[in-house]
Design a protein around this motif. Structure first.
Motif, PDB file in Angstrom:
ATOM      1  N   PRO A 116       0.826  -1.213   0.000  1.00 58.28           N
ATOM      2  CA  PRO A 116       0.000   0.000   0.000  1.00 58.28           C
ATOM      3  C   PRO A 116       0.858   1.260   0.000  1.00 58.28           C
ATOM      4  O   PRO A 116       1.882   1.327   0.688  1.00 58.28           O
ATOM      5  CB  PRO A 116      -0.810  -0.131   1.296  1.00 58.28           C
ATOM      6  CG  PRO A 116      -0.850  -1.601   1.568  1.00 58.28           C
ATOM      7  CD  PRO A 116       0.463  -2.145   1.085  1.00 58.28           C
ATOM      8  N   LEU A 117       0.427   2.251  -0.759  1.00 58.36           N
ATOM      9  CA  LEU A 117       1.222   3.463  -0.931  1.00 58.36           C
ATOM     10  C   LEU A 117       1.459   4.182   0.395  1.00 58.36           C
ATOM     11  O   LEU A 117       2.562   4.679   0.650  1.00 58.36           O
ATOM     12  CB  LEU A 117       0.517   4.397  -1.917  1.00 58.36           C
ATOM     13  CG  LEU A 117       1.309   5.622  -2.372  1.00 58.36           C
ATOM     14  CD1 LEU A 117       2.567   5.204  -3.108  1.00 58.36           C
ATOM     15  CD2 LEU A 117       0.435   6.503  -3.273  1.00 58.36           C
ATOM     16  N   GLY A 118       0.438   4.242   1.236  1.00 58.18           N
ATOM     17  CA  GLY A 118       0.596   4.912   2.521  1.00 58.18           C
ATOM     18  C   GLY A 118       1.634   4.238   3.391  1.00 58.18           C
ATOM     19  O   GLY A 118       2.381   4.904   4.126  1.00 58.18           O
ATOM     20  N   VAL A 119       1.700   2.915   3.315  1.00 52.92           N
ATOM     21  CA  VAL A 119       2.680   2.158   4.100  1.00 52.92           C
ATOM     22  C   VAL A 119       4.091   2.492   3.638  1.00 52.92           C
ATOM     23  O   VAL A 119       4.999   2.711   4.449  1.00 52.92           O
ATOM     24  CB  VAL A 119       2.409   0.643   3.984  1.00 52.92           C
ATOM     25  CG1 VAL A 119       3.525  -0.164   4.641  1.00 52.92           C
ATOM     26  CG2 VAL A 119       1.065   0.302   4.620  1.00 52.92           C
ATOM     27  N   THR A 120       4.288   2.546   2.334  1.00 47.25           N
ATOM     28  CA  THR A 120       5.626   2.837   1.820  1.00 47.25           C
ATOM     29  C   THR A 120       6.036   4.273   2.133  1.00 47.25           C
ATOM     30  O   THR A 120       7.222   4.546   2.349  1.00 47.25           O
ATOM     31  CB  THR A 120       5.694   2.605   0.303  1.00 47.25           C
ATOM     32  OG1 THR A 120       4.756   3.460  -0.365  1.00 47.25           O
ATOM     33  CG2 THR A 120       5.377   1.165  -0.041  1.00 47.25           C
ATOM     34  N   PHE A 121       5.071   5.191   2.185  1.00 48.16           N
ATOM     35  CA  PHE A 121       5.412   6.573   2.532  1.00 48.16           C
ATOM     36  C   PHE A 121       5.735   6.708   4.017  1.00 48.16           C
ATOM     37  O   PHE A 121       6.562   7.549   4.399  1.00 48.16           O
ATOM     38  CB  PHE A 121       4.291   7.530   2.131  1.00 48.16           C
ATOM     39  CG  PHE A 121       4.511   8.150   0.783  1.00 48.16           C
ATOM     40  CD1 PHE A 121       5.360   9.233   0.632  1.00 48.16           C
ATOM     41  CD2 PHE A 121       3.888   7.633  -0.340  1.00 48.16           C
ATOM     42  CE1 PHE A 121       5.579   9.799  -0.621  1.00 48.16           C
ATOM     43  CE2 PHE A 121       4.094   8.193  -1.601  1.00 48.16           C
ATOM     44  CZ  PHE A 121       4.946   9.281  -1.742  1.00 48.16           C
ATOM     45  N   SER A 122       5.113   5.916   4.872  1.00 53.52           N
ATOM     46  CA  SER A 122       5.499   5.925   6.289  1.00 53.52           C
ATOM     47  C   SER A 122       6.959   5.518   6.430  1.00 53.52           C
ATOM     48  O   SER A 122       7.716   6.106   7.216  1.00 53.52           O
ATOM     49  CB  SER A 122       4.612   4.969   7.096  1.00 53.52           C
ATOM     50  OG  SER A 122       3.307   5.479   7.239  1.00 53.52           O
ATOM     51  N   PHE A 123       7.361   4.527   5.653  1.00 57.81           N
ATOM     52  CA  PHE A 123       8.761   4.110   5.639  1.00 57.81           C
ATOM     53  C   PHE A 123       9.650   5.235   5.129  1.00 57.81           C
ATOM     54  O   PHE A 123      10.705   5.532   5.714  1.00 57.81           O
ATOM     55  CB  PHE A 123       8.914   2.871   4.756  1.00 57.81           C
ATOM     56  CG  PHE A 123      10.343   2.492   4.477  1.00 57.81           C
ATOM     57  CD1 PHE A 123      11.036   1.672   5.349  1.00 57.81           C
ATOM     58  CD2 PHE A 123      10.984   2.958   3.350  1.00 57.81           C
ATOM     59  CE1 PHE A 123      12.361   1.338   5.103  1.00 57.81           C
ATOM     60  CE2 PHE A 123      12.311   2.626   3.093  1.00 57.81           C
ATOM     61  CZ  PHE A 123      12.988   1.816   3.970  1.00 57.81           C
ATOM     62  N   LEU A 124       9.240   5.873   4.051  1.00 59.18           N
ATOM     63  CA  LEU A 124      10.050   6.914   3.418  1.00 59.18           C
ATOM     64  C   LEU A 124      10.253   8.112   4.338  1.00 59.18           C
ATOM     65  O   LEU A 124      11.314   8.734   4.332  1.00 59.18           O
ATOM     66  CB  LEU A 124       9.387   7.365   2.117  1.00 59.18           C
ATOM     67  CG  LEU A 124      10.154   8.408   1.285  1.00 59.18           C
ATOM     68  CD1 LEU A 124      11.491   7.844   0.830  1.00 59.18           C
ATOM     69  CD2 LEU A 124       9.321   8.830   0.077  1.00 59.18           C
TER      70      LEU A 124
END
Length: 333
Positions: A116-124
């Motif tokens: 999920p895009l939101g998950v990857t942005f939390s990582f970023l």
């Protein structure tokens, strides 16, 4: 309390090194109380201290990171959903490389793999802003309370930012080649302890070569601020009398490029010059999270609207954190 103070001052802060350098310079005829002698002392002390902490922390964190290669991290994240996935993603970001540019390829890989895009942005967001190294380094300058709160609020920004992006359904604003790439599920070979040590050693050498120039620049700037810029100037711009100090520090930090090791000496010098704590931390967060090189790299993977949303979330979060720290500064230090 005495033992912890000793660890903070002499182990993390290495005040014994500062005294040793001061004594050595005095023997050479330099007055460390004057501008030139004080600048040389500040420069030598901070460079040596940061190099020691840098090499130790990179080795430890890289050894831990060897247990979390990209494909394993992706599988871990794939087991969680909702805000829980954002939290795990933000926590995984704490064991990744230090600078924002190093996080972009992993972000692209995770997004291509269908997370999920939101998950990857939390990582970023969390990867450059909050890592294990920043916790130790901040403890050496600001103390344990400030360091822990800094890490917590950084993780909150990462989780909230990722959750917001997820709610806004920004998937169409990821570049087509990222969305259609698909993930490659390759099982990484099990590494022996010797191989993990070798990997950690290689990461120390590689990262040191990358960040050492920024350490020199950061310490040089810190020495100038510490010994040559009048305290009243810093107070006028970044002190409590300027209500826009946090905003200014954030905007100044965005176009710069450095990691936590490059910003620490500047933050240390600003603290000595009576700049407000939240203003200093906002500057550090902006430099490490929103550097121009990383934003240029990210633009290759996402469209302008999503990039602008990412910048806006981080900027607003950093400014709010800065004002929060300023309000509670006397309690935190």
């Amino acid at each position: 309390m005495g033992v912890w103070q000793f660890i903070q001052d002499q182990v993390l802060g290495m005040k014994w090194l500062n005294e040793l350098i001061g004594g050595g310079l005095s023997m050479l005829g330099l007055d460390v109380g004057e501008r030139i002698g004080g600048s040389i002392r500040f420069f030598l002390y901070d460079v040596l201290k940061i190099i020691v902490l840098l090499c130790f922390l990179i080795f430890v964190i890289s050894y831990i990171q060897s247990y979390f290669p990209p494909e394993r991290s992706r599988r871990i994240l794939g087991r969680f959903h909702g805000v829980g996935a954002n939290i795990i993603s933000a926590l995984l970001g704490t064991v990744t490389p230090f600078c924002s540019c190093s996080s972009i390829p992993l972000f692209i890989g995770f997004t291509s793999a269908g997370l999920p895009l939101g998950v990857t942005f939390s990582f970023l967001i969390s990867s450059p802003m909050v890592d294990l190294g920043s916790l130790i380094l901040l403890m050496s300058i600001f103390g344990a309370k400030v360091a822990v709160i800094y890490v917590i609020v950084g993780l909150v920004i990462a989780v909230a930012g990722g959750a917001l992006i997820e709610k806004l359904h920004m998937e169409p604003y990821v570049e087509e080649f990222i969305r259609t790439a698909g993930g490659v599920d390759i099982e990484s070979p099990a590494l022996t302890k010797r191989e993990r040590v070798q990997y950690a050693r290689e990461q120390v050498i590689s990262t040191f070569k990358k960040v050492f120039p920024y350490i020199l620049v950061g310490v040089g700037m810190g020495a100038i601020i510490h010994n040559w810029i009048p305290e009243r100037w810093v107070e006028a711009v970044l002190g409590g009398n300027n209500p826009f100090g946090v905003v200014l520090a954030t905007l100044v930090g965005i176009p710069m490029y450095a990691d936590i090791f490059g910003t620490i000496p500047v933050a240390e010098a600003l603290l000595y010059k009576s700049a407000q704590l939240g203003t200093i931390l906002s500057f550090m967060m902006a430099v490490t999270t929103l550097s121009l090189p990383s934003l240029i790299m990210l633009r290759k993977a996402v469209k302008p609207k999503l990039l602008a949303l990412f910048i806006g979330i981080c900027t607003i979060g950093i400014i709010l954190v800065g004002y929060l720290f300023n309000v509670f500064q006397f309690w935190m230090i």
